[in-house]
Write an enzyme that holds these catalytic residues in place. Structure first.
Site, PDB file in Angstrom:
ATOM      1  N   SER A 107       0.930  -1.431  -0.109  1.00 19.67           N
ATOM      2  CA  SER A 107       0.171   0.456   0.128  1.00 19.67           C
ATOM      3  C   SER A 107       1.446   1.135  -0.105  1.00 19.67           C
ATOM      4  O   SER A 107       0.082   2.645   0.559  1.00 19.67           O
ATOM      5  CB  SER A 107      -0.871   0.281   1.267  1.00 19.67           C
ATOM      6  OG  SER A 107      -1.877  -1.022   1.037  1.00 19.67           O
ATOM      7  N   LYS A 141       0.410   4.595  -2.344  1.00 21.41           N
ATOM      8  CA  LYS A 141      -0.760   5.177  -2.472  1.00 21.41           C
ATOM      9  C   LYS A 141       0.099   6.641  -2.076  1.00 21.41           C
ATOM     10  O   LYS A 141      -0.560   7.186  -2.452  1.00 21.41           O
ATOM     11  CB  LYS A 141      -1.269   4.805  -1.310  1.00 21.41           C
ATOM     12  CG  LYS A 141      -2.650   3.842  -1.714  1.00 21.41           C
ATOM     13  CD  LYS A 141      -3.429   3.335  -0.316  1.00 21.41           C
ATOM     14  CE  LYS A 141      -4.340   2.279  -0.443  1.00 21.41           C
ATOM     15  NZ  LYS A 141      -3.654   1.260  -0.131  1.00 21.41           N
ATOM     16  N   SER A 152      -5.721   3.843   4.260  1.00 20.18           N
ATOM     17  CA  SER A 152      -5.116   2.872   3.721  1.00 20.18           C
ATOM     18  C   SER A 152      -6.236   2.206   2.433  1.00 20.18           C
ATOM     19  O   SER A 152      -5.800   1.220   2.271  1.00 20.18           O
ATOM     20  CB  SER A 152      -3.848   1.900   3.832  1.00 20.18           C
ATOM     21  OG  SER A 152      -3.273   1.732   2.781  1.00 20.18           O
TER      22      SER A 152
END
Length: 460
Positions: free
Chosen positions: A113, A116, A294
């Site tokens: 993640s 991102k 997230s």
């Protein structure tokens, strides 16, 4: 009876008494005034104004910069932890952009993640901070009674009743759409859902279908309720396998139409009259929620906003291409990036620590003011988002809490951090760390590695 006549002696006595009273009053007043004056003269002078050290002060740009040797020495023990597996990383000075340490920074790694960070940066470079997504209801001109819910990419729309909480702050409501339709006096007999804004597959390569029930993702469709959550306010809620259809059913129910009669229109509807519309929260608020939690669905939808702004298809491929194009436009080296989604959920993604650190460094530095909000969107160690319960269990971790901000990344065997920290000398550093093939305490190990940067003066 005649009034009593006062004698002359009585008048004299009264006069003397009055005179004595006046003298006493004057004397008392003089005495009081004198004492008051003396007291006033005895009051000490006012103390000087109180001063306090401010809790928030600018960073000291003259603080010493860590040396390469000093950093390498400080990091050595933490880097030796076998639970880090294969670890790559890069550390730079936020003010000058100078590289202070690197290890395999150009090696493509599975990022999870932390990807991102790229999506957020591209959105800040491309879109207005106040940009909103619009969901509309359109009445078919040639089919009386038919209304179409047209998705505009807002995955935060909610069917929660008015006055109740939703997962997403400031989310638009199905109930508002229904109220607007009723206000138009239209008798609705059928509801369909236009999902044509998005194209291509609804699941990215490398996504595990089990992650839908696991609550990590929903099939990407241009309208859904609460990010596809089946329990809108539950953290671990499983996601819907048919999110757009669920949104249409919610509108139908609100309008008194049989929900099971709702169907999708993947190719969209031409023409029609817009009879209702609602808007999402502003982009900056959606970015904050996405980064703090997230949120994979939000990341994918925001990347598609970037794609649309660049005239590209709102698909996985179009979104990834748009994100990388925008980063390259400001000088970010994306040569090692091989991405198939914009959330980092896919196990097929590859990204380098170099790319990640260059993005964070650009946000913390002086050359890209549009990226500056990225720093504020990073979770705070021990304080917010996905770092709220980390950096609290060791002395070194607690020393870094509040001073370190970073986006996290976690998949099986993968842990990553990319962010910013102020070291013990007051120097601001940016960093990116990616660990693959990590052991069972890999997350703790990478946290300990990043915490070294806070405790390090490392000027020697």
């Amino acid at each position: 009876m005649r009034p009593t006549r006062w004698r002359r002696s009585t008048h004299v006595a009264v006069g003397v008494a009055v005179l004595a009273l006046v003298v006493a009053v004057v004397a008392a007043a003089a005495l009081f005034t004198g004492k008051h004056s003396d007291a006033a003269e005895a009051v000490p002078p006012a103390p000087p104004p109180a001063t306090a050290d401010p809790g928030v002060v600018p960073v000291d740009l003259s603080a010493p910069t860590p040396t390469r040797r000093g950093l390498a020495t400080a990091l050595a023990a933490a880097l030796a932890n076998p639970d880090l597996g294969l670890i790559t990383g890069r550390i730079t000075d936020a003010d000058t952009g100078a590289e202070l340490w690197e290890q395999g920074a150009r090696v493509p790694m599975q990022p999870a993640s932390v990807n991102k960070v790229l999506t957020t940066a591209a959105a800040l470079l491309t879109l207005d901070r106040d940009a909103r997504l619009t969901t509309t209801v359109v009445a078919a001109d040639d089919q009386p009674g038919l209304v179409v819910l047209r998705g505009g990419g807002d995955t935060t729309l909610s069917a929660a009743p008015k006055g109740t909480d939703t997962w997403y702050k400031g989310a638009a409501r199905i109930s508002d759409l229904a109220d607007q339709v009723r206000a138009r006096g239209i008798r609705v007999t059928r509801v369909r859902v236009d999902t044509s804004a998005y194209s291509g597959p609804t699941m990215a390569p490398g996504w595990d279908p089990a992650d839908i029930d696991g609550g990590d993702i929903a099939p990407m469709e241009s309208v859904m309720l609460d990010g596809g959550r089946t329990q809108p306010t539950t953290v671990e809620s499983r996601r819907s396998k048919s999110p757009a259809l669920d949104a249409g059913k919610a509108l139908a129910a609100a309008l008194g139409v049989e929900p099971e009669s709702v169907t999708l229109m993947p190719s969209g509807m031409r023409g029609g009259t817009t009879i209702a519309e609602v808007q999402s929260a502003p982009l900056i608020e959606r970015l904050r929620q996405m980064m703090n939690e997230s949120d994979n669905v939000m990341a994918e939808s925001i990347a598609r906003e970037v794609a649309e702004a660049l005239g590209r298809p709102q698909s996985f491929e179009g979104a990834v291409g748009a994100v990388l194009t925008q980063l390259r436009s400001v000088g970010i080296d994306t040569s090692g990036a091989k991405l198939v989604d914009s959330s980092g959920l896919s196990v097929d993604n590859r990204l380098t620590a170099l790319t990640l650190d260059e993005v964070v460094n650009a946000a913390a530095g002086h050359t890209q003011p549009a990226l500056r909000p990225l720093v504020d969107l990073l979770p705070i160690a021990g304080g917010s988002g996905t770092l709220s319960n980390r950096y609290l269990d060791t002395d070194a971790g607690r020393a870094a809490a509040g001073w370190l901000r970073a986006k996290t990344g976690s998949l099986t065997g993968t842990n990553a951090l990319a962010g910013i920290v102020t070291d013990r000398s007051g120097r601001v550093l940016t960093f990116a760390l990616i660990s693959n093939n990590a052991g069972p305490t890999g997350r703790t190990a990478i946290d300990a590695l990043a915490a070294v940067l806070r405790s390090c003066g490392c000027g020697a």
